[in-house]
Scaffold this motif. Structure first.
Motif, PDB file in Angstrom:
ATOM      1  N   VAL A 113      13.214 -24.841  18.131  1.00 32.88           N
ATOM      2  CA  VAL A 113      12.586 -25.912  18.911  1.00 32.88           C
ATOM      3  C   VAL A 113      12.241 -27.106  18.015  1.00 32.88           C
ATOM      4  N   GLU A 114      11.934 -26.835  16.745  1.00 37.69           N
ATOM      5  CA  GLU A 114      11.629 -27.949  15.822  1.00 37.69           C
ATOM      6  C   GLU A 114      12.858 -28.848  15.654  1.00 37.69           C
ATOM      7  N   THR A 115      14.026 -28.232  15.580  1.00 33.47           N
ATOM      8  CA  THR A 115      15.274 -29.009  15.452  1.00 33.47           C
ATOM      9  C   THR A 115      15.528 -29.823  16.713  1.00 33.47           C
ATOM     10  N   ILE A 116      15.286 -29.182  17.876  1.00 35.06           N
ATOM     11  CA  ILE A 116      15.460 -29.881  19.156  1.00 35.06           C
ATOM     12  C   ILE A 116      14.603 -31.138  19.182  1.00 35.06           C
ATOM     13  N   HIS A 117      13.357 -31.023  18.780  1.00 34.00           N
ATOM     14  CA  HIS A 117      12.439 -32.165  18.845  1.00 34.00           C
ATOM     15  C   HIS A 117      12.849 -33.269  17.878  1.00 34.00           C
ATOM     16  N   ASP A 126      18.026 -44.035  18.635  1.00 38.27           N
ATOM     17  CA  ASP A 126      19.373 -44.562  18.382  1.00 38.27           C
ATOM     18  C   ASP A 126      20.311 -44.465  19.589  1.00 38.27           C
ATOM     19  N   GLY A 127      19.924 -43.693  20.611  1.00 38.95           N
ATOM     20  CA  GLY A 127      20.797 -43.533  21.775  1.00 38.95           C
ATOM     21  C   GLY A 127      21.687 -42.318  21.714  1.00 38.95           C
ATOM     22  N   GLY A 128      21.890 -41.803  20.475  1.00 36.07           N
ATOM     23  CA  GLY A 128      22.718 -40.602  20.360  1.00 36.07           C
ATOM     24  C   GLY A 128      22.519 -39.942  19.014  1.00 36.07           C
ATOM     25  N   ALA A 129      22.431 -38.603  19.012  1.00 37.94           N
ATOM     26  CA  ALA A 129      22.245 -37.860  17.762  1.00 37.94           C
ATOM     27  C   ALA A 129      22.785 -36.448  17.932  1.00 37.94           C
ATOM     28  N   ILE A 130      23.250 -35.885  16.819  1.00 43.17           N
ATOM     29  CA  ILE A 130      23.802 -34.522  16.867  1.00 43.17           C
ATOM     30  C   ILE A 130      23.226 -33.708  15.714  1.00 43.17           C
ATOM     31  N   VAL A 131      23.266 -32.398  15.859  1.00 45.52           N
ATOM     32  CA  VAL A 131      22.817 -31.476  14.815  1.00 45.52           C
ATOM     33  C   VAL A 131      24.040 -31.015  14.029  1.00 45.52           C
ATOM     34  N   ALA A 132      23.940 -30.999  12.725  1.00 46.64           N
ATOM     35  CA  ALA A 132      25.051 -30.568  11.882  1.00 46.64           C
ATOM     36  C   ALA A 132      24.504 -30.058  10.561  1.00 46.64           C
ATOM     37  N   VAL A 133      25.382 -29.353   9.821  1.00 43.52           N
ATOM     38  CA  VAL A 133      25.029 -28.867   8.487  1.00 43.52           C
ATOM     39  C   VAL A 133      26.135 -29.258   7.521  1.00 43.52           C
ATOM     40  N   PRO A 134      25.795 -29.529   6.257  1.00 37.52           N
ATOM     41  CA  PRO A 134      26.829 -29.901   5.284  1.00 37.52           C
ATOM     42  C   PRO A 134      27.854 -28.776   5.142  1.00 37.52           C
ATOM     43  N   VAL A 135      29.114 -29.164   5.021  1.00 40.74           N
ATOM     44  CA  VAL A 135      30.181 -28.175   4.838  1.00 40.74           C
ATOM     45  C   VAL A 135      30.030 -27.517   3.464  1.00 40.74           C
ATOM     46  N   LYS A 136      30.211 -26.193   3.416  1.00 39.56           N
ATOM     47  CA  LYS A 136      30.075 -25.456   2.153  1.00 39.56           C
ATOM     48  C   LYS A 136      31.435 -25.104   1.552  1.00 39.56           C
ATOM     49  N   GLN A 160      27.239 -28.925  15.154  1.00 40.36           N
ATOM     50  CA  GLN A 160      26.765 -27.885  16.072  1.00 40.36           C
ATOM     51  C   GLN A 160      26.364 -28.527  17.402  1.00 40.36           C
ATOM     52  N   THR A 161      25.619 -27.807  18.182  1.00 43.09           N
ATOM     53  CA  THR A 161      24.840 -28.360  19.291  1.00 43.09           C
ATOM     54  C   THR A 161      23.418 -27.873  19.077  1.00 43.09           C
ATOM     55  N   PRO A 162      22.407 -28.544  19.625  1.00 42.58           N
ATOM     56  CA  PRO A 162      22.449 -29.557  20.672  1.00 42.58           C
ATOM     57  C   PRO A 162      22.981 -30.892  20.175  1.00 42.58           C
ATOM     58  N   GLN A 163      23.496 -31.663  21.147  1.00 39.17           N
ATOM     59  CA  GLN A 163      23.839 -33.051  20.949  1.00 39.17           C
ATOM     60  C   GLN A 163      23.057 -33.816  22.014  1.00 39.17           C
ATOM     61  N   ALA A 164      22.392 -34.901  21.599  1.00 38.25           N
ATOM     62  CA  ALA A 164      21.448 -35.582  22.504  1.00 38.25           C
ATOM     63  C   ALA A 164      21.794 -37.054  22.656  1.00 38.25           C
ATOM     64  N   PHE A 165      21.694 -37.528  23.899  1.00 38.66           N
ATOM     65  CA  PHE A 165      22.054 -38.916  24.180  1.00 38.66           C
ATOM     66  C   PHE A 165      21.177 -39.469  25.289  1.00 38.66           C
ATOM     67  N   ARG A 166      21.060 -40.796  25.359  1.00 38.48           N
ATOM     68  CA  ARG A 166      20.537 -41.389  26.572  1.00 38.48           C
ATOM     69  C   ARG A 166      21.565 -41.043  27.654  1.00 38.48           C
ATOM     70  N   ALA A 167      21.123 -40.555  28.770  1.00 39.36           N
ATOM     71  CA  ALA A 167      22.048 -40.016  29.784  1.00 39.36           C
ATOM     72  C   ALA A 167      23.088 -41.041  30.223  1.00 39.36           C
ATOM     73  N   SER A 168      22.678 -42.306  30.300  1.00 38.20           N
ATOM     74  CA  SER A 168      23.616 -43.353  30.751  1.00 38.20           C
ATOM     75  C   SER A 168      24.755 -43.533  29.753  1.00 38.20           C
ATOM     76  N   SER A 199      23.857 -40.538  15.398  1.00 33.09           N
ATOM     77  CA  SER A 199      23.172 -40.131  14.157  1.00 33.09           C
ATOM     78  C   SER A 199      23.355 -38.640  13.926  1.00 33.09           C
ATOM     79  N   ILE A 200      23.238 -38.235  12.672  1.00 28.43           N
ATOM     80  CA  ILE A 200      23.328 -36.814  12.319  1.00 28.43           C
ATOM     81  C   ILE A 200      21.956 -36.336  11.862  1.00 28.43           C
ATOM     82  N   ILE A 201      21.523 -35.223  12.482  1.00 32.99           N
ATOM     83  CA  ILE A 201      20.272 -34.568  12.074  1.00 32.99           C
ATOM     84  C   ILE A 201      20.652 -33.253  11.406  1.00 32.99           C
TER      85      ILE A 201
END
Ligand SMILES: Nc1ccn([C@@H]2O[C@H](COP(=O)(O)OP(=O)(O)OP(=O)(O)O)[C@@H](O)[C@H]2O)c(=O)n1
Ligand SMILES: C[C@](O)(CO)[C@H](O)COP(=O)(O)O
Length: 231
Positions: A113-117, A126-136, A160-168, A199-201
């Motif tokens: 849930v911390e990542t979601i927030h 920013d209007g759009g952001a995604i969750v990802a991890v550096p490639v190993k 990964q997901t979640p991926q978050a955006f302004r719905a429009s 953006s990448i989180i």
């Protein structure tokens, strides 16, 4: 910041080879689907869950939602041939195009849930952001089983997901993809085509997608580690 979440759960689980929807497989006696839904059910910022399902699973899924007390599912929509189609159908059920919408694979039960927030806050700015991890691993492009190119690793992320955006924004991206008959493997690839910045989180390596049988072993280990840590 409040959000709605679209959870695509209408796949066939072909790579898992379970002979049924892999989301019905159990981890410590609880279906994978429920592990994932519980995270959003418990989050006060989650206004509602839009679940994309295969019609064949409807009765069993409805029974599980009732059995496990999942009350935030505001819509059950029919999944499509591709994951993108399932998400699009979910998007058409979103209550407000002004708000933030997340898309999260039902096959990723270990999202925190911390990542979601963190993600929702970034998407709100920013209007759009995604969750990802550096490639190993080192990543290479190949042609005919021959190495064609070694890709510079320092700028590579495993998305990964979640991926978050302004719905429009997400709806605009899906509408453009439909016009262009473009099929992407994630929502960000559609939004990038508008174009709109994403953006990448940085997330967690244990936010794995349960795709092949080996992932079930990893999942059991992740659950055991979290139980030992009191999570
Ligand atoms: N047409 C589809 C395909 C996938 N999904 C969902 O999207 C998520 C990620 O997809 P994936 O892990 O590829 O699941 P499957 O498509 O079921 O797997 P496979 O490709 O092995 O059949 C899963 O929660 C899956 O249920 C969906 O809702 N609709
Ligand atoms: C959206 C995703 O989980 C990001 O890594 C991935 O692209 C889904 O791929 P799939 O083949 O539909 O599972």
């Amino acid at each position: 910041m409040p959000y709605q979440v679209i959870i695509p759960a209408a796949g066939q689980g072909k790579r898992m080879g379970a002979g049924k929807n892999k989301l019905l497989l159990k981890l410590e006696a609880t279906p994978i689907l429920i592990h994932t839904l519980k995270v959003f059910e418990a989050d006060p910022e989650c206004l509602g869950i839009i679940l994309a399902i295969h019609p064949d699973d409807e009765q069993e899924f409805k029974s599980l939602l009732n059995e496990y007390g999942i009350h935030k599912v505001s819509s059950l929509v029919t999944g499509g041939k591709e994951r993108q189609d399932s998400v699009y159908n979910g998007l058409l059920a979103v209550s407000s195009l002004d708000g933030i919408v997340l898309v999260h694979d039902a096959a990723r039960p270990f999202i925190k849930v911390e990542t979601i927030h963190k993600l929702v806050d970034a998407a709100g700015k920013d209007g759009g952001a995604i969750v990802a991890v550096p490639v190993k691993d080192t990543i290479k492009k190949a042609a005919n089983n021959q190495v064609a190119e070694t890709v510079e690793r320092s700028s590579l992320w495993s998305v990964q997901t979640p991926q978050a955006f302004r719905a429009s924004i997400l709806l605009e991206a899906h509408n453009k993809a439909a016009r262009d008959q473009f099929i992407g493997t994630d929502e960000s690839s559609l939004v990038e085509r508008i174009p709109h910045p994403v953006s990448i989180i940085e997330g967690d390596y244990d936010n794995i997608k349960l795709t092949t049988p080996e992932d079930l072993y990893f999942a059991e280990a992740i659950l055991r580690k979290r139980k030992e840590s009191g999570l």
